[in-house]
Design an enzyme around this catalytic site. Structure first.
Site, short mmCIF file in Angstrom:
data_model
loop_
_atom_site.label_atom_id
_atom_site.label_comp_id
_atom_site.label_asym_id
_atom_site.label_seq_id
_atom_site.Cartn_x
_atom_site.Cartn_y
_atom_site.Cartn_z
N LYS A 281 -8.47 -4.22 7.26
CA LYS A 281 -8.88 -3.20 6.30
C LYS A 281 -10.38 -3.34 6.02
CE LYS A 281 -4.82 -1.34 4.75
NZ LYS A 281 -3.67 -2.20 4.94
N LYS B 261 3.12 -7.34 15.06
CA LYS B 261 3.96 -6.77 14.00
C LYS B 261 4.03 -5.24 14.10
CE LYS B 261 2.35 -6.46 9.59
NZ LYS B 261 1.99 -6.88 8.23
N LYS C 93 2.07 0.07 9.94
CA LYS C 93 1.64 1.45 9.70
C LYS C 93 0.24 1.69 10.23
CE LYS C 93 4.06 1.75 5.28
NZ LYS C 93 3.83 1.45 3.89
P1 TYM Z 1 3.87 -3.06 2.69
O1 TYM Z 1 3.80 -1.71 2.07
O2 TYM Z 1 2.89 -3.44 3.72
O3 TYM Z 1 5.29 -3.30 3.29
C1 TYM Z 1 6.45 -3.06 2.53
C2 TYM Z 1 7.55 -4.03 2.89
O4 TYM Z 1 7.85 -3.95 4.28
C3 TYM Z 1 7.80 -5.25 4.85
N1 TYM Z 1 7.32 -5.12 6.24
C4 TYM Z 1 7.95 -5.66 7.29
N2 TYM Z 1 9.07 -6.38 7.39
C5 TYM Z 1 9.47 -6.73 8.63
N3 TYM Z 1 8.80 -6.41 9.76
C6 TYM Z 1 7.66 -5.68 9.71
N4 TYM Z 1 7.03 -5.33 10.82
C7 TYM Z 1 7.19 -5.28 8.42
N5 TYM Z 1 6.13 -4.55 8.00
C8 TYM Z 1 6.22 -4.48 6.66
C9 TYM Z 1 6.82 -6.02 3.98
O5 TYM Z 1 7.02 -7.40 4.08
C10 TYM Z 1 7.15 -5.48 2.60
O6 TYM Z 1 8.26 -6.16 2.06
N6 TYM Z 1 2.01 -6.12 -0.75
C11 TYM Z 1 3.18 -5.36 -0.37
C12 TYM Z 1 3.58 -4.30 -1.39
C13 TYM Z 1 3.79 -4.81 -2.76
C14 TYM Z 1 4.91 -5.56 -3.23
C15 TYM Z 1 4.70 -5.73 -4.62
C16 TYM Z 1 6.04 -6.07 -2.61
C17 TYM Z 1 3.00 -4.58 -3.85
N7 TYM Z 1 3.53 -5.12 -4.94
C18 TYM Z 1 5.61 -6.43 -5.39
C19 TYM Z 1 6.94 -6.77 -3.40
C20 TYM Z 1 6.73 -6.95 -4.76
C21 TYM Z 1 2.87 -4.66 0.94
O7 TYM Z 1 1.77 -4.48 1.34
O8 TYM Z 1 3.92 -4.16 1.53
#
Ligand code: TYM
Length: 368
Positions: A124, A231, A234
């Site tokens: 980013k 991985k 998005k």
């Molecule tokens: P984000 O939006 O990147 O992803 C959301 C959730 O999807 C999971 N994830 C994956 N799991 C398995 N394989 C993958 N390729 C994969 N890509 C994404 C992420 O582990 C996540 O659980 N920081 C967090 C968002 C957040 C959050 C929170 C989560 C903000 N506040 C409080 C839990 C509690 C994030 O960027 O997720």
């Protein structure tokens, strides 16, 4: 009842990594836990140059996907993070209790892995160039605020969030150490304790609950379709690298047809030389809800040419009911807004109480 909280950022389309790593487990956990699930829109602006119209559309569509995937508004509080002002407020209070070195350490981790915040930050930051925002560095503290506001016991996430959860635990413990004593005192020392509490005075005086990560066995690491060692994400510019929850059957078929495979015979899990085989078999396992043994019994002898159509069918069939519920949800005027309003009301009630406790423990003068 114990409490669960989690969230996904409304940036781009929700893919199978988000679904199997997080959302699908939220659905299971809502049965046993007091559940809070939010669309973390405040996190989505950390890149510093987001498109306002796209954010709004993506926030609604993410919330609709949560419901379509099986979150039941009777069981789970589904809300939008920015509808609860306490997230921003607690973030500030935590910012001032978090050593900047903790955040710097997270993004200096030498292990360049797709499963660490290092990778996300660098990517980013590269895109933002000179304009990398303070918010991007501070992102993990906002996430800690999200979790700690609800006194969450468990936080279901994919593998890439493990380090963020560690930071959250460290921040909670630090706040308890720094300010827990004030809360204890407020509760009043036991008879005979004297004016100052004896050692152990923090016990029972915790301001914030230290949460646990819940990382599923299968699904925590869903890999790219075009490279089994990276991985599914998005932000990969190659659309063919991921399957989105709302992809049409044709798109799914096309992506799987073109996905990377290998030249080995048969199919197997966990051969280190075959990351694509592990990934695609896991995807099949998750979509069919079979055990690993059953998947091997059914597909172990297959060639890629036979397996790909089977996987395509499994993914399409798994997503079909979600997609049709999604269509219903977004076409029912006012339904989603109502759910999000009720969710925000319930979330505000809990969050306001926590932030009031933290304010109090930190010594802010109460508003009379
Ligand atoms: P984000 O939006 O990147 O992803 C959301 C959730 O999807 C999971 N994830 C994956 N799991 C398995 N394989 C993958 N390729 C994969 N890509 C994404 C992420 O582990 C996540 O659980 N920081 C967090 C968002 C957040 C959050 C929170 C989560 C903000 N506040 C409080 C839990 C509690 C994030 O960027 O997720």
């Amino acid at each position: 009842r114990k409490r669960v909280l989690s969230g996904v950022q409304p940036t781009g389309s929700i893919h199978l990594g988000n679904y199997f790593g997080a959302i699908k487990n939220w659905v299971d956990l809502q049965e046993e836990f007091d559940a809070f699930y939010c669309v973390v829109d405040l996190h989505a602006i950390t890149p510093g140059n987001h498109d306002a119209a796209a954010l709004k559309a993506s926030t609604r569509s993410s919330a609709a996907i949560y419901l379509a995937a099986g979150l039941d508004p009777e069981k789970s509080n589904v809300f939008v993070q920015s509808h609860v002002a306490a997230h921003s407020e607690l973030c500030w209070l935590l910012n001032c209790a978090t050593p900047i070195g903790w955040l710097e350490k997270m993004i200096q981790a030498r292990s360049i892995s797709h499963w660490s915040p290092y990778d996300r930050f660098k990517e980013k930051a590269r895109k933002a160039g000179e304009d990398v925002s303070v918010g991007l560095l501070d992102y993990p503290v906002l996430m800690a605020a999200d979790i700690l506001l609800y006194n969450a016991d468990v936080v279901p996430v994919g593998e890439d969030q493990r380090q963020h959860l560690e930071l959250t635990r460290d921040v909670a413990a630090r706040v308890n150490n720094l300010y827990g004593g004030n809360k204890w005192k407020k509760l009043g020392p036991k008879k005979g304790d004297g004016a100052r509490a004896p050692s152990g005075r923090f016990r029972g005086g915790d301001v914030l609950k230290v949460p646990e990560a819940y990382i599923p066995k299968a699904g925590a690491r869903v890999m790219s379709l075009t490279d089994g060692t990276s991985k599914m994400s998005k932000s990969n510019p190659a659309e063919g690298s991921r399957i989105n929850v709302l992809d049409s059957p044709d798109e799914i078929a096309k992506k799987i047809k073109r996905c990377k495979t290998d030249a080995f015979e048969g199919l197997e899990f966990r051969n280190p030389d075959r990351p694509e085989a592990t990934n695609l078999l896991t995807m099949y396992q998750l979509c069919t809800e079979l055990s690993e043994e059953e998947v091997i019994a059914a597909c172990g002898d297959m060639r890629w040419g036979d397996f790909k159509p089977a996987l395509t069918e499994a993914v399409i069939e798994h997503l079909r009911p979600i997609q049709s519920r999604y269509d219903e949800i977004v076409s029912e005027e006012g339904y989603l807004d109502g759910v999000l309003k009720r969710g925000a009301d319930a979330a505000n009630e809990v969050a306001e109480k926590t932030v009031a406790d933290v304010r109090d423990a930190m010594g802010f003068l109460p508003r009379s």
